[in-house]
Structure formats: structure tokens, C-alpha cells
Motif scaffolding. Structure first.
Motif, PDB file in Angstrom:
ATOM      1  N   GLU A   1       0.831  -1.203   0.000  1.00 21.98           N
ATOM      2  CA  GLU A   1       0.000   0.000   0.000  1.00 21.98           C
ATOM      3  C   GLU A   1       0.870   1.261   0.000  1.00 21.98           C
ATOM      4  N   ILE A   2       1.997   1.205   0.692  1.00 23.47           N
ATOM      5  CA  ILE A   2       2.922   2.342   0.665  1.00 23.47           C
ATOM      6  C   ILE A   2       3.423   2.576  -0.758  1.00 23.47           C
ATOM      7  N   ARG A   3       3.774   1.496  -1.415  1.00 23.34           N
ATOM      8  CA  ARG A   3       4.291   1.634  -2.787  1.00 23.34           C
ATOM      9  C   ARG A   3       3.189   2.074  -3.752  1.00 23.34           C
ATOM     10  N   PHE A   4       1.979   1.559  -3.590  1.00 24.46           N
ATOM     11  CA  PHE A   4       0.864   1.998  -4.429  1.00 24.46           C
ATOM     12  C   PHE A   4       0.659   3.508  -4.280  1.00 24.46           C
ATOM     13  N   ALA A   5       0.715   3.989  -3.039  1.00 20.73           N
ATOM     14  CA  ALA A   5       0.517   5.416  -2.794  1.00 20.73           C
ATOM     15  C   ALA A   5       1.641   6.238  -3.417  1.00 20.73           C
ATOM     16  N   ASN A   6       2.861   5.721  -3.364  1.00 17.01           N
ATOM     17  CA  ASN A   6       3.988   6.431  -3.961  1.00 17.01           C
ATOM     18  C   ASN A   6       3.817   6.590  -5.471  1.00 17.01           C
ATOM     19  N   GLY A   7       3.252   5.566  -6.118  1.00 16.03           N
ATOM     20  CA  GLY A   7       3.070   5.617  -7.571  1.00 16.03           C
ATOM     21  C   GLY A   7       1.703   6.108  -7.995  1.00 16.03           C
ATOM     22  N   GLY A   8       0.851   6.470  -7.030  1.00 16.19           N
ATOM     23  CA  GLY A   8      -0.512   6.872  -7.342  1.00 16.19           C
ATOM     24  C   GLY A   8      -0.647   8.332  -7.725  1.00 16.19           C
ATOM     25  N   ALA A   9      -1.890   8.743  -7.873  1.00 18.22           N
ATOM     26  CA  ALA A   9      -2.185  10.097  -8.341  1.00 18.22           C
ATOM     27  C   ALA A   9      -1.662  11.171  -7.398  1.00 18.22           C
ATOM     28  N   GLU A  10      -1.614  10.866  -6.113  1.00 17.23           N
ATOM     29  CA  GLU A  10      -1.139  11.845  -5.130  1.00 17.23           C
ATOM     30  C   GLU A  10       0.358  11.724  -4.865  1.00 17.23           C
ATOM     31  N   GLY A  11       1.001  10.752  -5.508  1.00 10.78           N
ATOM     32  CA  GLY A  11       2.427  10.528  -5.281  1.00 10.78           C
ATOM     33  C   GLY A  11       3.293  11.455  -6.098  1.00 10.78           C
ATOM     34  N   PRO A  12       4.588  11.361  -5.963  1.00  9.81           N
ATOM     35  CA  PRO A  12       5.285  10.448  -5.057  1.00  9.81           C
ATOM     36  C   PRO A  12       5.224  10.913  -3.610  1.00  9.81           C
ATOM     37  N   LEU A  13       5.447   9.979  -2.706  1.00 10.90           N
ATOM     38  CA  LEU A  13       5.480  10.293  -1.288  1.00 10.90           C
ATOM     39  C   LEU A  13       6.767  11.041  -0.956  1.00 10.90           C
ATOM     40  N   PRO A  14       6.793  11.771   0.154  1.00 13.17           N
ATOM     41  CA  PRO A  14       8.026  12.484   0.540  1.00 13.17           C
ATOM     42  C   PRO A  14       9.188  11.496   0.688  1.00 13.17           C
ATOM     43  N   ALA A  15      10.198  11.659  -0.133  1.00 10.34           N
ATOM     44  CA  ALA A  15      11.273  10.670  -0.205  1.00 10.34           C
ATOM     45  C   ALA A  15      12.020  10.531   1.112  1.00 10.34           C
TER      46      ALA A  15
END
Length: 248
Positions: free
Chosen positions: A75-89
Motif C-alpha cells: 500500500e505504501i508503494r501503491f501510494a507512492n506511484g498513485g495520483a497523489e504521489g510520489p510520497l516524501p522521499a
């Protein structure tokens, strides 16, 4: 521990609480859920919370600490590649580094690196650099148990990382005898993994510098296939069997 307690409180707000060896939800209080079921049902909801992205990531890692389930990392990786991503590196990779250094089981984290981040050419180089490559000189210099623990875990699952990305890290790691068994396992999976990558001559030179006991399991076989110029088990079918016969 703070992150884990925050995740426990968050699950309670969702109506999910621990019960005996499992979990129960308010919707089905008579049905005992496994940690895996909880992860599949609720982990993705973390990224719909009204929190900034960094706090969402911290909460997700707390859920990983609490449930110890690989699906949370998905789920973390999905969120990183999702519409709201990338996550704060910085928050994302610090979360991985901390758990790789922790003196507790890290199978979910290493599995995430191995089968997701490292097998994807779009993320492999960055992920490897963040969890080890950028720090390998510090690992060898400081030699703290936490850093060594992280390095061992990453080396062991680094098979799918492209050889050009990991070769210099391998050359630095081999300077420290404490890392050589893990490096050997990394070289072994670089050959055996479906997505494993190595250059036979360069890998052979490293194997010859490992200075492992002569009876180390699979050492002779790995050296045999590398001498023969094989890059990967699945691109040289029969090569490993021939090595086993030759070295027995």
C-alpha cells in the motif's frame, strides 16, 4: 514504538481492536481477523486520511510495525506511484532504513525491497541507493551494529538490482569481513533470482576475494558457473546442475 501506538489508536478509530491472537472489527465482532486480513482491509485507508503526506507515511509504517505484514508495504508503494504521489522521499526511505536497522524481524521490509522496489527498473537504482548505496562508506567506517544489520539485510536481497548500480557498493562492502557472508548471498541470488543481474567476470573477481571457508555451501558451484561465463540461472538452464555434478 510511537508509530506503532499511533497505528493502534488509528485502527481503534476505525473500529478495529486486538482480541486474543487476532483482531476484531465493530462490524463483525464475532469474527476473528488475522493481521494479514487487517492489512488488506485497512492499510490503504491510511492514505485517504486528512493528514499531510509525511504523516500518512509515518502512520503506514506504524501499521507495518504493528501488523508485520508485507501488504502494508504494498500500500505504501501503491501510494507512492498513485495520483497523489510520489510520497516524501525523506520520510519514505527513512522509514525503510530504520526498520532495516532495528533488532527485530524485517522480513516484510526485505521482501518489499526484493520483489517490488528492486525488481522494477524504474525504482531499483533509487531504492538501492537510499537503503544502502548512499551510506556504504559510513557503514564500513562506523561499523555500528545497526548499520551492519541494515547492510546485511540489503545485500542479501540485492540480487535483482542492476549490476552497474550495485557493483561499486559490493566492492566497498567486501572490505569488511563482517559483510562478506551477506555479500556472498547477494551474489548467489544475483545468479539464481529470475530478475537477478551480474557480470560473470566481475562477480567471479568478488567471489575470489570473499575469503570464505572452502566448504561454504554453494561457493564452489557459484564459482563454477561464473568461470563458465553464465549470467543467470534462467538464461543458462542446466548450468547449475552441471556445476553441482562437477563439484560433488
Amino acid at each position: 514504538m510511537q508509530a506503532e501506538e499511533a497505528a493502534r489508536r488509528w485502527l481503534a478509530d476505525q473500529g478495529v481492536r486486538p482480541m486474543g491472537d487476532g483482531w476484531v472489527s465493530n462490524e463483525k465482532p464475532n469474527t476473528l481477523l488475522t493481521a494479514n486480513q487487517v492489512a488488506h482491509s485497512w492499510a490503504g485507508d491510511v492514505f485517504a486520511e486528512d493528514l499531510d503526506a509525511a504523516d500518512q507515511v509515518r502512520l503506514a509504517f506504524g501499521l507495518l510495525d504493528l501488523l508485520d505484514e508485507y501488504w502494508v508495504t504494498c500500500e505504501i508503494r501503491f501510494a507512492n506511484g498513485g495520483a497523489e504521489g510520489p510520497l516524501p522521499a525523506d520520510v519514505l526511505w527513512n522509514g525503510y532504513r530504520r526498520r532495516l536497522e532495528a533488532d527485530r524481524d524485517a522480513e516484510a521490509v526485505t521482501c518489499s525491497l526484493w520483489v517490488d522496489w528492486f525488481q522494477d527498473d524504474a525504482t531499483s537504482a533509487t531504492a538501492f541507493a537510499e537503503v544502502l548505496g548512499n551510506d556504504i562508506d559510513r557503514v564500513v567506517t562506523e561499523r555500528s551494529e545497526a548499520l551492519l544489520r541494515r547492510a546485511r539485510r540489503v545485500l542479501e536481497c540485492s540480487g535483482p538490482v542492476r549490476w552497474a548500480v550495485k557493483e561499486s557498493v559490493y566492492h566497498t562492502a567486501i572490505r569488511l569481513p563482517a559483510l562478506r557472508p551477506a555479500l556472498f548471498r547477494g551474489l548467489l541470488t544475483s545468479f539464481h533470482d529470475v530478475y537477478g543481474d551480474l557480470e560473470p567476470a566481475a562477480a567471479l573477481a568478488l567471489v575470489d576475494q570473499l575469503d570464505l571457508p572452502a566448504g561454504t555451501r554453494h561457493l564452489a558451484e557459484l564459482r563454477h558457473v561464473l568461470v563458465a561465463g553464465h549470467k543467470n540461472h534462467y538464461r543458462g538452464l542446466g548450468a547449475w546442475d552441471d556445476a553441482v555434478r562437477s563439484c560433488s
